[in-house]
Design an enzyme around this catalytic site. Structure first.
Site, PDB file in Angstrom:
ATOM      1  N   ASP A  77      18.610 133.322  11.473  1.00 50.50           N
ATOM      2  CA  ASP A  77      19.797 132.529  11.406  1.00 50.50           C
ATOM      3  C   ASP A  77      19.550 131.063  10.937  1.00 50.50           C
ATOM      4  O   ASP A  77      18.481 130.804  10.744  1.00 50.50           O
ATOM      5  CB  ASP A  77      20.178 132.333  13.055  1.00 50.50           C
ATOM      6  CG  ASP A  77      21.752 131.616  12.964  1.00 50.50           C
ATOM      7  OD1 ASP A  77      22.392 132.113  12.147  1.00 50.50           O
ATOM      8  OD2 ASP A  77      21.688 130.811  13.946  1.00 50.50           O
ATOM      9  N   SER A  78      20.567 130.567  10.535  1.00 52.46           N
ATOM     10  CA  SER A  78      20.671 129.080  10.034  1.00 52.46           C
ATOM     11  C   SER A  78      20.012 128.150  11.283  1.00 52.46           C
ATOM     12  O   SER A  78      19.667 127.192  10.991  1.00 52.46           O
ATOM     13  CB  SER A  78      21.832 128.500   9.881  1.00 52.46           C
ATOM     14  OG  SER A  78      22.825 128.803  10.903  1.00 52.46           O
TER      15      SER A  78
ATOM     16  N   GLY B 283      27.181 126.838   7.320  1.00 54.27           N
ATOM     17  CA  GLY B 283      28.718 127.203   7.456  1.00 54.27           C
ATOM     18  C   GLY B 283      29.457 126.031   6.224  1.00 54.27           C
ATOM     19  O   GLY B 283      30.556 126.249   5.872  1.00 54.27           O
TER      20      GLY B 283
ATOM     21  N   CYS C 105      23.199 135.504  11.265  1.00 55.25           N
ATOM     22  CA  CYS C 105      24.218 134.478  10.803  1.00 55.25           C
ATOM     23  C   CYS C 105      25.267 135.119  10.143  1.00 55.25           C
ATOM     24  O   CYS C 105      25.186 135.923   9.218  1.00 55.25           O
ATOM     25  CB  CYS C 105      23.426 133.516   9.914  1.00 55.25           C
ATOM     26  SG  CYS C 105      24.521 132.230   9.259  1.00 55.25           S
TER      27      CYS C 105
ATOM     28  N   THR D  84      27.779 133.720   8.355  1.00 57.32           N
ATOM     29  CA  THR D  84      27.897 132.998   6.886  1.00 57.32           C
ATOM     30  C   THR D  84      26.728 133.618   6.193  1.00 57.32           C
ATOM     31  O   THR D  84      27.351 134.045   4.899  1.00 57.32           O
ATOM     32  CB  THR D  84      27.571 131.580   7.165  1.00 57.32           C
ATOM     33  OG1 THR D  84      28.328 130.984   8.181  1.00 57.32           O
ATOM     34  CG2 THR D  84      27.860 130.959   5.758  1.00 57.32           C
TER      35      THR D  84
ATOM     36  N   GLU E  99      26.462 123.244  20.333  1.00 59.40           N
ATOM     37  CA  GLU E  99      25.121 122.925  20.176  1.00 59.40           C
ATOM     38  C   GLU E  99      25.042 121.382  21.175  1.00 59.40           C
ATOM     39  O   GLU E  99      23.997 121.203  21.467  1.00 59.40           O
ATOM     40  CB  GLU E  99      24.763 122.395  18.586  1.00 59.40           C
ATOM     41  CG  GLU E  99      24.905 123.716  17.983  1.00 59.40           C
ATOM     42  CD  GLU E  99      23.748 123.780  16.881  1.00 59.40           C
ATOM     43  OE1 GLU E  99      23.175 122.858  16.514  1.00 59.40           O
ATOM     44  OE2 GLU E  99      23.820 124.818  16.209  1.00 59.40           O
TER      45      GLU E  99
ATOM     46  N   CYS F 176      30.965 134.174  14.133  1.00 59.99           N
ATOM     47  CA  CYS F 176      30.093 132.953  13.921  1.00 59.99           C
ATOM     48  C   CYS F 176      29.028 133.222  15.088  1.00 59.99           C
ATOM     49  O   CYS F 176      29.796 133.651  16.552  1.00 59.99           O
ATOM     50  CB  CYS F 176      30.663 131.726  14.259  1.00 59.99           C
ATOM     51  SG  CYS F 176      29.628 130.236  13.999  1.00 59.99           S
ATOM     52  N   THR F 177      27.889 133.007  15.175  1.00 54.69           N
ATOM     53  CA  THR F 177      26.763 133.394  16.089  1.00 54.69           C
ATOM     54  C   THR F 177      27.075 132.462  17.445  1.00 54.69           C
ATOM     55  O   THR F 177      26.689 132.977  18.536  1.00 54.69           O
ATOM     56  CB  THR F 177      25.384 132.846  15.489  1.00 54.69           C
ATOM     57  OG1 THR F 177      25.694 131.325  14.900  1.00 54.69           O
ATOM     58  CG2 THR F 177      25.007 133.799  14.629  1.00 54.69           C
ATOM     59  N   HIS F 178      27.949 131.124  17.239  1.00 55.02           N
ATOM     60  CA  HIS F 178      28.027 130.429  18.342  1.00 55.02           C
ATOM     61  C   HIS F 178      29.058 130.836  19.187  1.00 55.02           C
ATOM     62  O   HIS F 178      29.295 130.286  20.496  1.00 55.02           O
ATOM     63  CB  HIS F 178      27.965 128.857  17.901  1.00 55.02           C
ATOM     64  CG  HIS F 178      26.988 128.229  17.248  1.00 55.02           C
ATOM     65  ND1 HIS F 178      26.287 128.754  15.976  1.00 55.02           N
ATOM     66  CD2 HIS F 178      26.252 127.206  17.676  1.00 55.02           C
ATOM     67  CE1 HIS F 178      25.274 127.998  15.883  1.00 55.02           C
ATOM     68  NE2 HIS F 178      25.153 127.099  16.582  1.00 55.02           N
TER      69      HIS F 178
END
Ligand code: DGL
Length: 279
Positions: free
Chosen positions: A22-23, A55, A85, A87, A164, A192-194
């Site tokens: 992932d990023s 992103g 990720c 993106t 975050e 999106c991962t978050h």
């Protein structure tokens, strides 16, 4: 390299780990879903914490970053790769599948597929980063599965920094979510991962009836099916997390560890920083 070819079929070591990247930290939501659904698979996780966020980056750079990370994961002898990720899955999956000779899965197709299968009225909301939404990849894939589906897209760039910052249940996050999501009323892909980490806030805004799709969940199912189909599933017993899972980052190890320990069901004791530009 873990695999070799026999009569043009790629033979891999079943004991080898799955590479997940992932990023940054967000992909841990995908890794933890794989840990939950396929506990006897080893994982090598790489978070590109030096170059996050993806992103707001261009396709060319996201492809370059993904290529470097996959080259690194190959040095860890992975048998398959999951691009956690959203993106990078949208912008780099096709190129990576063409370039590398091992199974590579992204999160976009599994997420899109289940949204199409579960929508009651063919109206699908999609939220994600700017680059992801701009690419139109999720929407194109949804349309290829059902050309009558209507997709309502919305980039939600403020969600990533809020998560975050740890403001998962904060009023500010609720206000931002209300503003972003006001026009989305149907099945919603959390692209999106978050976003699964603020699921309860999204749920509050969207109401109980809306079907929230978490691509991480569907990706773990798809990975499990792929490993079984290709005779790659690890049949070994589950060991301690410290021997099953390895974590690498490109920067800010301590910050990564703190975040990881707040969302994984165990504390990670070791992460290693590498210079990803060397790959
Ligand atoms: N991991 C990214 C995604 O799922 C979100 C964070 C970023 O922008 O890099 O799209």
């Amino acid at each position: 390299m873990t695999g070799y070819r026999e009569e043009n079929k790629l033979i891999m070591d079943k004991n080898a780990p799955i590479g997940v990247f992932d990023s940054g930290v967000g992909g841990l939501t995908v890794a933890r879903e794989i840990m939950r659904q396929i506990p006897n698979e080893r994982i090598v996780y790489f978070g590109d914490t030096a170059r996050v966020p993806y992103g707001s980056k261009s396709k060319d750079n996201i492809i370059k970053f993904s290529r470097q990370i996959i080259r690194f994961l190959q040095t860890e002898n992975v048998k398959a790769i999951v691009i956690a990720c959203n993106t990078a899955s949208a912008l780099a999956l096709d190129e990576m599948q063409q370039e590398f000779d091992l199974p590579i899965l992204g999160v976009v197709k599994p997420g899109a597929k289940v949204a199409v299968e579960t929508t009651a009225n063919k109206r699908i909301g999609l939220i994600g980063t700017e680059a992801n939404i701009r690419s139109g990849v999720y929407t194109r894939y949804i349309k290829s599965l059902d050309d009558e589906a209507k997709v309502f897209e919305k980039a939600c760039p403020l969600f990533v920094p809020l998560v975050e910052e740890g403001w998962l249940h904060d009023d500010i996050t609720l206000q931002v979510a209300s503003r972003y999501l006001e026009e989305l009323k149907d099945t919603l892909i959390m692209g999106c991962t978050h976003y699964p980490l603020i699921r309860s806030t999204i749920r509050k805004v969207m109401g109980d009836k809306v079907n929230l799709v978490n691509p991480a969940y569907e990706t773990a199912i798809e990975l499990k099916n792929l490993l079984e189909r290709d005779n790659l599933a690890n049949k070994c017993d589950v060991d301690s997390p410290s021997s099953m899972y390895r974590f690498y980052v490109s920067d800010a190890e301590e910050k990564f560890k703190l975040f990881a320990n707040s969302i994984l069901p165990f504390d990670i004791t070791m992460t290693k920083q590498i210079n990803i530009e060397n790959y």
